[in-house]
Design a protein around this motif. Sequence first.
Motif, PDB file in Angstrom:
ATOM      1  N   SER A 145      80.705 -50.630  32.584  1.00  0.00           N
ATOM      2  CA  SER A 145      79.747 -51.562  31.889  1.00  0.00           C
ATOM      3  C   SER A 145      79.145 -52.563  32.746  1.00  0.00           C
ATOM      4  O   SER A 145      79.738 -53.265  33.299  1.00  0.00           O
ATOM      5  N   ILE A 146      77.576 -52.345  33.189  1.00  0.00           N
ATOM      6  CA  ILE A 146      77.457 -53.235  34.133  1.00  0.00           C
ATOM      7  C   ILE A 146      76.136 -54.295  33.457  1.00  0.00           C
ATOM      8  O   ILE A 146      75.327 -53.726  32.722  1.00  0.00           O
ATOM      9  N   ASP A 147      76.471 -55.596  33.781  1.00  0.00           N
ATOM     10  CA  ASP A 147      75.673 -56.530  33.477  1.00  0.00           C
ATOM     11  C   ASP A 147      74.548 -56.507  34.877  1.00  0.00           C
ATOM     12  O   ASP A 147      74.868 -56.776  35.876  1.00  0.00           O
ATOM     13  N   ILE A 167      74.104 -45.427  38.310  1.00  0.00           N
ATOM     14  CA  ILE A 167      75.115 -44.592  37.825  1.00  0.00           C
ATOM     15  C   ILE A 167      76.290 -44.283  38.934  1.00  0.00           C
ATOM     16  O   ILE A 167      77.526 -44.260  38.770  1.00  0.00           O
ATOM     17  N   LEU A 168      75.585 -44.175  39.983  1.00  0.00           N
ATOM     18  CA  LEU A 168      76.550 -43.835  41.183  1.00  0.00           C
ATOM     19  C   LEU A 168      77.345 -44.861  41.592  1.00  0.00           C
ATOM     20  O   LEU A 168      78.517 -44.728  42.381  1.00  0.00           O
ATOM     21  N   LEU A 169      77.689 -46.048  41.069  1.00  0.00           N
ATOM     22  CA  LEU A 169      78.764 -46.968  41.146  1.00  0.00           C
ATOM     23  C   LEU A 169      79.993 -46.827  40.282  1.00  0.00           C
ATOM     24  O   LEU A 169      81.098 -47.352  40.718  1.00  0.00           O
ATOM     25  N   ALA A 170      79.774 -45.791  39.432  1.00  0.00           N
ATOM     26  CA  ALA A 170      80.760 -45.269  38.669  1.00  0.00           C
ATOM     27  C   ALA A 170      81.663 -44.144  39.428  1.00  0.00           C
ATOM     28  O   ALA A 170      81.131 -43.325  40.120  1.00  0.00           O
ATOM     29  N   PRO A 171      83.053 -44.285  39.380  1.00  0.00           N
ATOM     30  CA  PRO A 171      83.906 -43.216  39.950  1.00  0.00           C
ATOM     31  C   PRO A 171      83.790 -41.646  39.479  1.00  0.00           C
ATOM     32  O   PRO A 171      83.290 -41.818  38.224  1.00  0.00           O
ATOM     33  N   PHE A 190      73.743 -51.610  31.807  1.00  0.00           N
ATOM     34  CA  PHE A 190      73.682 -50.318  31.887  1.00  0.00           C
ATOM     35  C   PHE A 190      75.054 -49.705  31.342  1.00  0.00           C
ATOM     36  O   PHE A 190      76.120 -50.411  32.330  1.00  0.00           O
ATOM     37  N   ASP A 191      75.430 -48.922  30.657  1.00  0.00           N
ATOM     38  CA  ASP A 191      76.643 -48.499  30.367  1.00  0.00           C
ATOM     39  C   ASP A 191      76.780 -47.010  30.867  1.00  0.00           C
ATOM     40  O   ASP A 191      75.900 -46.119  30.666  1.00  0.00           O
ATOM     41  N   VAL A 192      77.647 -46.665  31.741  1.00  0.00           N
ATOM     42  CA  VAL A 192      77.932 -45.249  32.411  1.00  0.00           C
ATOM     43  C   VAL A 192      79.371 -44.837  31.706  1.00  0.00           C
ATOM     44  O   VAL A 192      80.435 -45.550  32.137  1.00  0.00           O
ATOM     45  N   ARG A 193      79.252 -43.737  31.071  1.00  0.00           N
ATOM     46  CA  ARG A 193      80.378 -43.140  30.419  1.00  0.00           C
ATOM     47  C   ARG A 193      80.781 -41.700  31.017  1.00  0.00           C
ATOM     48  O   ARG A 193      79.950 -40.746  31.051  1.00  0.00           O
ATOM     49  N   THR A 194      82.019 -41.610  31.963  1.00  0.00           N
ATOM     50  CA  THR A 194      82.409 -40.560  32.759  1.00  0.00           C
ATOM     51  C   THR A 194      83.168 -39.582  31.829  1.00  0.00           C
ATOM     52  O   THR A 194      83.349 -38.505  32.385  1.00  0.00           O
ATOM     53  N   VAL A 202      77.432 -39.785  29.984  1.00  0.00           N
ATOM     54  CA  VAL A 202      76.445 -40.253  29.165  1.00  0.00           C
ATOM     55  C   VAL A 202      76.075 -41.736  29.876  1.00  0.00           C
ATOM     56  O   VAL A 202      76.905 -42.338  30.083  1.00  0.00           O
ATOM     57  N   THR A 203      74.832 -42.136  29.907  1.00  0.00           N
ATOM     58  CA  THR A 203      74.560 -43.367  30.234  1.00  0.00           C
ATOM     59  C   THR A 203      73.776 -44.043  28.853  1.00  0.00           C
ATOM     60  O   THR A 203      73.113 -43.357  28.080  1.00  0.00           O
TER      61      THR A 203
END
Length: 708
Positions: free
Chosen positions: A166-168, A186-190, A245-249, A263-264
């Motif tokens: 979850s990115i501010d 998105i690429l910040l997420a593992p 920006f929320d990145v759900r892996t 899902v973003t």
Amino acid sequence: MKKSILRASSALRAVAFIGAGATTAFIAATPAAAQQDYTRGSIEGRVTNEAGQPLSGATVTLRSNEQGFGRTVTAGADGRFQFNQLPTGSYTVTIRGSAGEIVNDPAVNVVAGKSSNFEYTAVAGNTGAVEGEATPEATAGGGGSIVVTGRRRQVNDLGSTTTGLSIDVARLVENVPVPRTQSGLILLAPGTNSGDAQFADCTDCVSFGGATIAENSYYVNGLNTTNFRTMVGNSLVPFEFYRTFDVRTGGWTAEFGRALGGVTSAVTKSGSNNFETGAVITYNPSWGYSHAPNTFLNTNGDLKQRNDNDFDENVTANFYASGAIIRDRLFFYGLFSPRYDRQDDTSVSGGFRFKSKSTTPFYGFKLDAIPIDGHRLEGTMWSDDRTIYTDYLPVDSDGVVTGASIGREKNRIGGKNWIGQYTGQFTDFFTLSLLYGRNNYRRQDVVSGSPVPILQSTLLGTLTTAPGSGVPIAPTDGKDRRTVYRADADVYVNALGRHHFRFGVDQENLESEENTFYTGDRIYRFTPTYIRTRTYLNQGGFESKQRAYYIQDSWDLFNERLNLNLGLRNDNYKNYSIEGIKFIEMKNQWAPRLGASFDVFGDKNTKINAFYGKYYLGVPTNTNIRLGGAETFYEQRFNYATGVSGAVFDPETGIPIGQGFDNNGAPLLGTVRAGSACPRSDLAQAPPARRSSLMVPQDRLTRLLLKI
């Protein structure tokens, strides 16, 4: 002929994993959310006095530091309280006990898709420093000094089994140098990796957890913006429009579906009580890029792609303004982004140097209205419509331009997007959210001027574009439209533990229009023994419908040492042919989402997660167009005209000596070869007047352009 209904199982993925999580800062790595929707966050907490006893019946007041609205709840017998469906932003929490105990925390940050969980200790009516940092953002609505009372400890969100980030965004770019793109976030997420850049619909898409780039879903302010024609890519907004920006892996709850990879969910910026203006300008000069080496067709050194003279430059200016129209009640945020992009590259084997330029601006607007506390209306509009003009300049075997452009390609993509949303908190235990949205995407790729046929040759030993050819594209004028209806509800119940029920329904109506053909009617190819012709035509309108129901229960047990997340989703998909006949129907795609979290030491700092879920994908509308449409493709082979032979040709152009052409630039043909006769007389080789009827008439093309 009437087609029978095809019933089939859609693509699915079942996943199971075990993980661990801990609290984090402005990049919140797992847990991403506990029963939160696409655009909202929540604050949950427990308050005790200095002796450790719960402050039952304490009055808990929440106030937005940016927009001034407030809510008030009463702490339960165990001292617990919660505020649900909160917009992103900074808040002040004030707690007053019946015996004069007090907590004042002006620095609570809410991120969409995330639950902020705290344990507070109230002091006996005295002011003192809190154990926890109060940030300057806390006073965004009023300024001045910060006075903090009581003690605060942030703890893990036990109810979340979702993995991701979850990115501010605003805070991130102040501290971390990241590319100002969706994929950069998105690429910040593992577990995410860059996808293949060769897909026309998305040159910088990302793969989640090993899935293909066509298995993701993308949301902006709750609206699904995924490309439903091919499932590759989505409608984009400028980086400066993002707030969170929320990145759900992995481990998504039942409200999320129609994806197997990730899902973003992006939330755009809103106005506040403070009037603000500003600009962010980025410039990427061509000299700042390194060029790929030239590529060759063979060991003789014949060029395929000349890259040493590529040119790539872009400038983007972002001008924004925001503020209150009515203080504490009505707010606006507006963004206008002029853009300049230029790209030049050379395909020697293709016979052209391509010079592309786009100057289409982006614009977006958001309104937030709070008619009464606890009830909120939001309207968002943005346009990512973009027009790219490309000139085709002929080149020689060294990649040097030899003449003026043979034609200009006009490529128009994107469109206007609209979202209307209502969120209402009717009681401390019931919240309702309603959404309506439209996502439009244009797919126009046409050639200006007289449509000259495409000419190809294999006589030089490799496939080349012959001189005199038309622009080598298949013109199309299509568009996609998604209409979304969605309702979600949250209910909190205490019965054999604490329950947070979330349930809802969403309906997506998908429409695609297609109109594709070859430039100048046909593609002609010179071969050693014959001339091959190909004809392609596909026109029509198509529909698909997608509906889903879901329910999820976040259940706290054993004094909140164990949380069970029990969910179930039902997806239904329907695809219709050009005649409006349903030819694919997938009913009752049941998808369980089962998760569990255990507080290892009872201090809410360390937890173990486990999750099992099943996911389904619908069928993209490109299947309607290709399988359920009126697509026509036909290939014919013709002998050379009398006196012409494919064995005798110009070594520079690859065109047979003596080959004649008509007034439209189409080669004159001999007799049709055996077995190559066309069964449809309207598609068979015909005089120029007949061929032109296969093109879309200019007045119809104009109507299609204006209709969107």
